[in-house]
Enzyme design. Structure first.
Site, PDB file in Angstrom:
ATOM      1  N   HIS A   1      -9.621   1.832   4.677  1.00 23.38           N
ATOM      2  CA  HIS A   1      -7.930   1.229   5.766  1.00 23.38           C
ATOM      3  C   HIS A   1      -8.530   3.089   6.572  1.00 23.38           C
ATOM      4  O   HIS A   1      -9.098   3.813   6.469  1.00 23.38           O
ATOM      5  CB  HIS A   1      -7.309   1.842   4.880  1.00 23.38           C
ATOM      6  CG  HIS A   1      -5.919   2.599   4.891  1.00 23.38           C
ATOM      7  ND1 HIS A   1      -5.196   3.123   5.722  1.00 23.38           N
ATOM      8  CD2 HIS A   1      -5.081   1.347   4.438  1.00 23.38           C
ATOM      9  CE1 HIS A   1      -4.190   2.884   5.989  1.00 23.38           C
ATOM     10  NE2 HIS A   1      -3.568   1.445   5.609  1.00 23.38           N
TER      11      HIS A   1
ATOM     12  N   GLU B   1      -5.756  -4.758  10.576  1.00 26.63           N
ATOM     13  CA  GLU B   1      -4.637  -3.762  10.403  1.00 26.63           C
ATOM     14  C   GLU B   1      -4.964  -3.336  11.589  1.00 26.63           C
ATOM     15  O   GLU B   1      -5.611  -2.165  11.897  1.00 26.63           O
ATOM     16  CB  GLU B   1      -4.506  -2.629   9.113  1.00 26.63           C
ATOM     17  CG  GLU B   1      -4.526  -3.124   8.035  1.00 26.63           C
ATOM     18  CD  GLU B   1      -3.398  -2.682   7.288  1.00 26.63           C
ATOM     19  OE1 GLU B   1      -2.626  -2.830   6.903  1.00 26.63           O
ATOM     20  OE2 GLU B   1      -4.142  -1.121   7.264  1.00 26.63           O
TER      21      GLU B   1
ATOM     22  N   GLY C   1       2.239   1.185  10.870  1.00 27.78           N
ATOM     23  CA  GLY C   1       4.102   2.755  10.162  1.00 27.78           C
ATOM     24  C   GLY C   1       4.505   2.952  11.976  1.00 27.78           C
ATOM     25  O   GLY C   1       4.847   3.891  12.121  1.00 27.78           O
TER      26      GLY C   1
ATOM     27  N   GLU D   1      -6.416   4.815   7.671  1.00 25.54           N
ATOM     28  CA  GLU D   1      -6.152   6.117   7.501  1.00 25.54           C
ATOM     29  C   GLU D   1      -7.495   7.239   6.630  1.00 25.54           C
ATOM     30  O   GLU D   1      -7.901   8.193   7.501  1.00 25.54           O
ATOM     31  CB  GLU D   1      -5.336   6.497   6.563  1.00 25.54           C
ATOM     32  CG  GLU D   1      -4.082   5.937   7.485  1.00 25.54           C
ATOM     33  CD  GLU D   1      -2.764   5.840   6.806  1.00 25.54           C
ATOM     34  OE1 GLU D   1      -2.602   5.849   6.069  1.00 25.54           O
ATOM     35  OE2 GLU D   1      -1.522   5.031   7.798  1.00 25.54           O
TER      36      GLU D   1
ATOM     37  N   LYS E   1       0.607   4.153  -0.084  1.00 24.10           N
ATOM     38  CA  LYS E   1      -0.161   5.640  -0.002  1.00 24.10           C
ATOM     39  C   LYS E   1      -0.222   6.787  -0.591  1.00 24.10           C
ATOM     40  O   LYS E   1      -0.363   6.664  -1.970  1.00 24.10           O
ATOM     41  CB  LYS E   1       0.339   5.344   1.900  1.00 24.10           C
ATOM     42  CG  LYS E   1      -0.093   4.344   2.399  1.00 24.10           C
ATOM     43  CD  LYS E   1       0.185   4.971   4.027  1.00 24.10           C
ATOM     44  CE  LYS E   1      -0.008   3.572   4.545  1.00 24.10           C
ATOM     45  NZ  LYS E   1      -0.191   3.460   5.905  1.00 24.10           N
TER      46      LYS E   1
ATOM     47  N   SER F   1       3.323  -2.142  10.503  1.00 24.57           N
ATOM     48  CA  SER F   1       4.928  -2.641  10.666  1.00 24.57           C
ATOM     49  C   SER F   1       5.496  -4.253  10.150  1.00 24.57           C
ATOM     50  O   SER F   1       5.980  -4.568  10.645  1.00 24.57           O
ATOM     51  CB  SER F   1       5.381  -2.167  11.658  1.00 24.57           C
ATOM     52  OG  SER F   1       4.792  -1.513  12.078  1.00 24.57           O
TER      53      SER F   1
ATOM     54  N   GLY G   1       4.948   0.975   4.599  1.00 22.59           N
ATOM     55  CA  GLY G   1       6.393   1.114   4.413  1.00 22.59           C
ATOM     56  C   GLY G   1       7.447   0.597   3.834  1.00 22.59           C
ATOM     57  O   GLY G   1       8.095   1.125   2.850  1.00 22.59           O
TER      58      GLY G   1
ATOM     59  N   ASN H   1       0.852  -0.597  -0.163  1.00 17.84           N
ATOM     60  CA  ASN H   1      -0.014  -0.123   0.271  1.00 17.84           C
ATOM     61  C   ASN H   1       0.598   1.017  -0.210  1.00 17.84           C
ATOM     62  O   ASN H   1       1.530   1.728   0.691  1.00 17.84           O
ATOM     63  CB  ASN H   1      -1.010   0.604   1.608  1.00 17.84           C
ATOM     64  CG  ASN H   1      -1.548   1.352   0.784  1.00 17.84           C
ATOM     65  OD1 ASN H   1      -1.967   2.007   0.352  1.00 17.84           O
ATOM     66  ND2 ASN H   1      -2.309   0.958   2.759  1.00 17.84           N
TER      67      ASN H   1
HETATM   68  P1  PGA Z   1       3.008  -0.008   7.397  1.00 23.10           P
HETATM   69  O1  PGA Z   1       1.223   0.023   6.944  1.00 23.10           O
HETATM   70  O2  PGA Z   1       3.129  -1.219   7.101  1.00 23.10           O
HETATM   71  O3  PGA Z   1       3.590   0.960   6.981  1.00 23.10           O
HETATM   72  O4  PGA Z   1       2.884  -0.244   8.741  1.00 23.10           O
HETATM   73  C1  PGA Z   1       0.350  -0.507   6.401  1.00 23.10           C
HETATM   74  C2  PGA Z   1      -1.077  -0.249   6.397  1.00 23.10           C
HETATM   75  O5  PGA Z   1      -1.358   0.951   6.650  1.00 23.10           O
HETATM   76  O6  PGA Z   1      -1.764  -0.576   5.218  1.00 23.10           O
END
Ligand code: PGA
Length: 245
Positions: free
Chosen positions: A92, A164, A170, A94, A11, A210, A232, A9
């Site tokens: 998601h 998640e 993150g 976010e 973003k 993560s 990430g 992803n």
């Molecule tokens: P992350 O993000 O791997 O950077 O923790 C995961 C996501 O938001 O899908």
């Protein structure tokens, strides 16, 4: 057997040139993968990513649930379909936290995506506070139940769910494989309860938060974790390929 699915992803990362550069380095080494793999890129790079991806899935990160209309800045599922996009991330955390995505809009979007024969990747997960208050099960079950409302058995089988925990996104804090497995098992049990064992055994459940090359193996070894949604660690060709290995 459920085929593992790993989606990066991205973003709001990478320009068009950076997207092409990534795919030139990554796509052709993905020809004999035993899993499904792909990247979810910003809308403006979907078309160009499709041109440079022959083995990787190219996914969108959002869509609108209406076919067309006065929705400034929005993108319809049909627009994605005409670009031959097959997968769309919805719900998601976010988008839930910053852009008013709700269980109801996630449900409307899921139905629209399925109606076009595409695959929704439905995200769910609890906040740190909910986790600390032992509300994870209730929150996640409600998110799943509402997201799947009115979706029939045949469509349900094709859905991908991404668990998640928000406190792990993150932050570098991965849920332990045990925590992730427990919640993914809760999600599968909920699906069996809403549908039946056949549907529950077919739906793929990803873990996200993560995920890195160093921890993906242990996570994917869990019986109810069928893949990963990776933020990430999906941005660099080397780490992304490390995840797929
Ligand atoms: P992350 O993000 O791997 O950077 O923790 C995961 C996501 O938001 O899908």
């Amino acid at each position: 057997m459920r085929k593992p699915i790993i989606i990066g992803n991205w973003k709001m990362h990478k320009t068009t040139d950076e997207t092409i550069d990534f795919l030139k380095q990554v796509d052709n080494v993905c020809h004999d993968l035993k899993l499904e793999a792909g990247i979810a890129v910003p809308f403006v790079n979907l078309a160009v990513a499709k041109q440079h991806a022959h083995h990787l899935i190219i996914a969108a990160q959002n869509c609108h649930y209406e076919d067309f209309g006065a929705f400034t800045g929005e993108i319809s599922v049909e627009m994605l379909q005409t670009l031959k996009i097959t997968h769309v991330i919805i719900g998601h955390s976010e988008r839930r936290e910053m852009f008013n995505e709700t269980n109801e809009t996630v449900n409307l979007k899921a139905k629209k995506i399925l109606a076009k024969g595409m695959v929704p990747i439905i995200c769910c997960g609890e906040t740190l506070q909910q986790y600390e208050n032992n509300e994870t099960q209730q929150i996640v079950e409600t998110q799943i139940e509402k997201a799947l409302q009115g979706i029939d058995f045949e469509d349900a089988k094709t859905i991908v769910i991404a668990y998640e925990p928000i406190w792990a996104i993150g932050t570098g804090k991965t849920a332990t494989a045990e925590i992730a497995q427990n919640v993914c098992a809760i999600i599968r049990a909920k699906i069996a309860n809403l549908y039946d064992e056949v549907v529950a055994n077919m739906i793929r459940i990803q873990y996200g938060g993560s995920v890195k090359p160093e921890n993906i193996q242990e996570l994917l070894a869990q019986p109810d974790i069928d893949g990963a949604l990776v933020g990430g660690a999906s941005l660099e060709p080397k780490t992304f390929l490390g995840l797929l290995k």
